[in-house]
Design an enzyme around this catalytic site. Sequence first.
Site, PDB file in Angstrom:
ATOM      1  CB  THR A 140       0.047  -7.712  -0.168  1.00  0.00           C
ATOM      2  OG1 THR A 140       0.974  -7.036   0.684  1.00  0.00           O
ATOM      3  CG2 THR A 140      -1.261  -6.941  -0.117  1.00  0.00           C
ATOM      4  CE1 TYR A 180      -0.201  -3.906  -3.538  1.00  0.00           C
ATOM      5  CE2 TYR A 180       0.829  -3.979  -1.367  1.00  0.00           C
ATOM      6  CZ  TYR A 180       0.568  -4.562  -2.598  1.00  0.00           C
ATOM      7  OH  TYR A 180       1.050  -5.814  -2.875  1.00  0.00           O
TER       8      TYR A 180
END
Length: 327
Positions: free
Chosen positions: A116, A140
Site C-alpha cells: 500500500t 495499517y
Amino acid sequence: MKILVTGGAGYIGSHMVKLLVEKGYDVLTFDNLSNGYEWAVVNRKLIVGDLLNYKLLEEVLLDYKPHAVMHFAAKVSVPESVEKPLLYYENNFCGTLNLLQAMKRSNIKLLIFSSTAAVYGIPKEVPVKEHSPTHPISPYGWSKLFSEQAIKDFSKAEGIKYGILRYFNVAGADPEGKIGQVSKNPTHLILRALKTAKGELPHLEVYGTDYPTPDGTCIRDYIHVMDLCQAHLDVLNYLMNGGESEVFNVGYGRGYSVLEVIEAVKKVTGVDFKVVTAQRRAGDPPEIVADPSKLKQLVGWKPVYDDLHYIIKTAWDWERSCDKLCI
C-alpha cells in the site's frame, strides 16, 4: 500454471482470480471470508481458512503445490487500524510470516505481495517514487511495511523472487458486471458516495476541509481494479522471465481531491446527494499520488481504464445490480 490467491474472495483478490482464470491459470483461493464472499470466487475453487491457522495453510500449500502465491489477504481500514492496532499487526504481519514459513516448507519460490501507498506516510515529494522515504502514520501502513521487510529478508535467506505492489486508491468494478466491491461498513470514498447517491446513506462525510491542498480536501490517485490486477499479472510474468525482485508503485500518476471525486460521482449518477463536513480522520495524509514509471518501463504495464468517470461508472453499474446478485 498453479496460483494460490490469499484473500481471493475479497474485493481486489476476486478480480485477480477472475483475470487469472480468464487467462487460463489454475487458481485456488484461500480466504477466511471475514471480508470476502464465496460467490465472488468465479471458479468456485475456495479453501475457507485463516492465515493464522498455520497447520491448515501448510497443508493446503503442500497439497496444491502452487507455482506462485499472490498475497492479498489483509485488513485494510486505516481508521480501524488506529483503533485496533494489535489486530492489524497480528492479522497482516503475523499472517504474512505464516505464509512465508509455509512457502519455505512447500518450496514455493514466487510471491506477489499486495502492499500500500500507506507505507509512505506523509510524502515529502509528489508524485511518490519507490525510493521515497517510508514512514507510515497508521498501524495499517506499518503492518504492511513490516511485511515488506520480512519478505525482503526471507528472499535473501531462501532465494525466492518477489514483486511488492504498493497500491494507491483502488476503485471501480469488473466491466462485465460479474463481481465488484461489497462492504458491510464502507470506508472508501467512491463506494460511500455511491451508496449515498443510492439512498443507503443519509449523507456523505468529507473528513477535513483544511488540508494544504487547492480546495482543502485530500488528494488521491484512483486506479481501476482491473488495471491493478493486470499489473500483478505483468509483474508475475516479469519475474518468471528472469526479472529481479522489485517494489512497484501502482497508480495513474494523477490525483483528484475529495470534492472533485464527489462532483464526478454526482455527474455519473445524476444524483445531487447531501454532503457534510466532518473532522479529519487519523492517518490521512493530505496528498499522495503515484509515480508509476518504474512499473511501466520495467514490466511493460499499460493501463486501459485511466478515466475517473469510467471508474465510477463501473462501480455504479455494479452497485445498482449487486443487491440481486450478491446472494
